[in-house]
Write an enzyme that holds these catalytic residues in place. Structure first.
Site, PDB file in Angstrom:
ATOM      1  N   ARG A 109      -4.388 -12.178  66.255  1.00  0.00           N
ATOM      2  CA  ARG A 109      -5.025 -11.187  67.124  1.00  0.00           C
ATOM      3  C   ARG A 109      -6.035 -10.337  66.354  1.00  0.00           C
ATOM      4  O   ARG A 109      -7.116 -10.014  66.875  1.00  0.00           O
ATOM      5  CB  ARG A 109      -3.950 -10.299  67.755  1.00  0.00           C
ATOM      6  CG  ARG A 109      -4.491  -9.333  68.800  1.00  0.00           C
ATOM      7  CD  ARG A 109      -3.364  -8.578  69.478  1.00  0.00           C
ATOM      8  NE  ARG A 109      -3.884  -7.593  70.421  1.00  0.00           N
ATOM      9  CZ  ARG A 109      -3.478  -6.331  70.498  1.00  0.00           C
ATOM     10  NH1 ARG A 109      -2.533  -5.889  69.670  1.00  0.00           N
ATOM     11  NH2 ARG A 109      -3.990  -5.513  71.380  1.00  0.00           N
ATOM     12  N   HIS A 148      -9.847  -9.943  67.516  1.00  0.00           N
ATOM     13  CA  HIS A 148     -10.441  -8.640  67.806  1.00  0.00           C
ATOM     14  C   HIS A 148     -11.582  -8.323  66.849  1.00  0.00           C
ATOM     15  O   HIS A 148     -12.515  -7.594  67.221  1.00  0.00           O
ATOM     16  CB  HIS A 148      -9.372  -7.550  67.749  1.00  0.00           C
ATOM     17  CG  HIS A 148      -8.532  -7.477  68.982  1.00  0.00           C
ATOM     18  ND1 HIS A 148      -8.242  -6.295  69.638  1.00  0.00           N
ATOM     19  CD2 HIS A 148      -7.921  -8.451  69.706  1.00  0.00           C
ATOM     20  CE1 HIS A 148      -7.498  -6.554  70.700  1.00  0.00           C
ATOM     21  NE2 HIS A 148      -7.281  -7.848  70.760  1.00  0.00           N
ATOM     22  N   ASN A 150      -7.374  -1.566  70.389  1.00  0.00           N
ATOM     23  CA  ASN A 150      -6.906  -1.922  69.051  1.00  0.00           C
ATOM     24  C   ASN A 150      -5.744  -1.065  68.565  1.00  0.00           C
ATOM     25  O   ASN A 150      -5.297  -1.204  67.424  1.00  0.00           O
ATOM     26  CB  ASN A 150      -8.062  -1.809  68.051  1.00  0.00           C
ATOM     27  CG  ASN A 150      -9.112  -2.881  68.274  1.00  0.00           C
ATOM     28  OD1 ASN A 150      -8.807  -3.963  68.770  1.00  0.00           O
ATOM     29  ND2 ASN A 150     -10.355  -2.588  67.922  1.00  0.00           N
ATOM     30  N   HIS A 190      -0.999 -16.554  73.181  1.00  0.00           N
ATOM     31  CA  HIS A 190      -0.052 -15.660  73.837  1.00  0.00           C
ATOM     32  C   HIS A 190       1.347 -16.266  73.899  1.00  0.00           C
ATOM     33  O   HIS A 190       2.255 -15.656  74.477  1.00  0.00           O
ATOM     34  CB  HIS A 190      -0.525 -15.313  75.247  1.00  0.00           C
ATOM     35  CG  HIS A 190      -1.640 -14.312  75.268  1.00  0.00           C
ATOM     36  ND1 HIS A 190      -2.191 -13.816  76.429  1.00  0.00           N
ATOM     37  CD2 HIS A 190      -2.306 -13.695  74.254  1.00  0.00           C
ATOM     38  CE1 HIS A 190      -3.142 -12.949  76.135  1.00  0.00           C
ATOM     39  NE2 HIS A 190      -3.244 -12.868  74.818  1.00  0.00           N
TER      40      HIS A 190
END
Length: 344
Positions: free
Chosen positions: A63, A67, A94, A192
């Site tokens: 992740r 990001h 975040n 996910h």
């Protein structure tokens, strides 16, 4: 429109406009073979140690890379601390990022072994790959040669990261803006299958639907009841309560994310959205049919994502500390594009 100016600490005694971020020099596999032959093994060891202590950190590292790449490209801007709370990592999307300590541990060892050589942006890309290998047996070669960015802006994170409330149209726009296809989007969403989510990111599906119960009718009723028992209405964004993203194999990066989707067990609105387009639904179903093919496509999509607007050549810098810009350096940038970030 008038453009203000603000000072950023950047390259020594140089004043220039920030580069666009597009690579002038191509990334390549084995970039550090001569300058720091142990670079990837050092990162791999740091990730392995962290995952052994907490398997969920693998999801955090993937992740982090996502990001980072979706805001200003893969330039490690997500790792920068700010002096005034306006860096990317301060932005609401975040707030729950994790894995910074793993990147820092790898960077400390690399600076001891190969000073001023391996960028934080490349460490992020290596670490995400190593996390996928450890919890999903998905391994791939990572082209490297990225350099670290000089600007980190919390507003840009809000504008570029798809929120969990996104519908399929929103998702397609966010991903196409990064030159990623609908297939890339669905395949990368398979991440996910690991990790956790905070209640505030999905309670709208539990309480704010127009249905008589308030529950989103596209969410499995029994699953919704379990989630309600853990996450009360109006849960604060800062509430630390989390649930697993995947209820089937929550610590394994695999196709069970798609199994859950077809059972209406997708946690986010954006997860269920993948079932609302004929094209994305077909990709979901194809992934269910062939786990090996999905793993190959996941690896390819991660490499493609890792090539979003890298800084290369002599642009940017190689940070000595991933959270701080290198000292004694200044740059003028438009106020809308930059924020004050800390220098060591």
């Amino acid at each position: 429109m008038a453009v203000g100016k603000c000072l950023l600490f950047l390259l020594p005694l140089v004043v220039l406009l920030l580069p666009s971020g597009h690579a002038a020099v191509s990334l390549k596999i084995g970039f550090y073979n001569t300058s720091c032959p142990s670079a990837e093994s050092i990162v791999r060891a740091a990730v392995a140690s962290a995952v052994a202590a907490n398997p969920g950190i693998a999801a955090g590292l993937i992740r982090l890379h996502f990001h980072d790449c979706f805001v200003r490209g893969c330039d490690a801007s997500v790792l920068l601390n700010s002096t005034n709370g306006t860096a990317e990592r301060d932005s609401p999307p975040n707030a729950s990022l994790r894995g910074f300590e793993v990147i820092n541990a790898a960077k400390t060892q690399l600076e001891s072994t190969c000073p001023n050589t391996v960028s934080c942006a490349d460490i992020l890309a290596f670490a995400a790959r190593d996390g996928a290998a450890l919890v999903g047996n998905i391994s791939y070669q990572v082209p490297s040669g990225r350099r670290d960015g000089l600007v980190s802006n919390s507003t840009e994170a809000l504008l570029n990261l798809p929120p969990p409330t996104s519908n399929i149209s929103d998702l397609l726009t966010f991903f196409s803006n990064k030159n990623l296809t609908e297939r890339d989007m669905v395949i990368l969403s398979g991440a996910h299958s690991i990790g956790v989510a905070h209640c505030a990111s999905f309670t709208d599906r539990l309480y704010n639907s127009s249905s008589p119960t308030g529950v989103d009718p596209t969410l499995d009723a029994a699953y919704a009841a379990r989630l309600r028992a853990v996450c009360p209405n109006n849960t604060a964004p800062t509430d630390p309560t989390t649930v697993n993203m995947d209820t089937i194999t929550p610590n394994v990066l695999d196709i069970n994310y798609y199994v859950g989707l077809n059972r209406n067990l997708g946690l986010f609105t954006s997860d269920h959205a993948l079932l609302t387009s004929n094209t994305s639904l077909q990709i979901v179903n194809n992934s269910l049919k062939n786990a090996t093919k999905w793993a190959q496509l996941f690896a390819q999509a991660m490499v493609k994502m890792g090539k979003i607007q890298p800084i290369t050549g002599k642009n940017g810098q190689i940070r000595k500390n991933c959270a701080l810009l290198n000292p004694a350096s200044i740059e003028l940038v438009p106020e809308e594009e930059g924020s004050q970030v800390a220098a060591s």
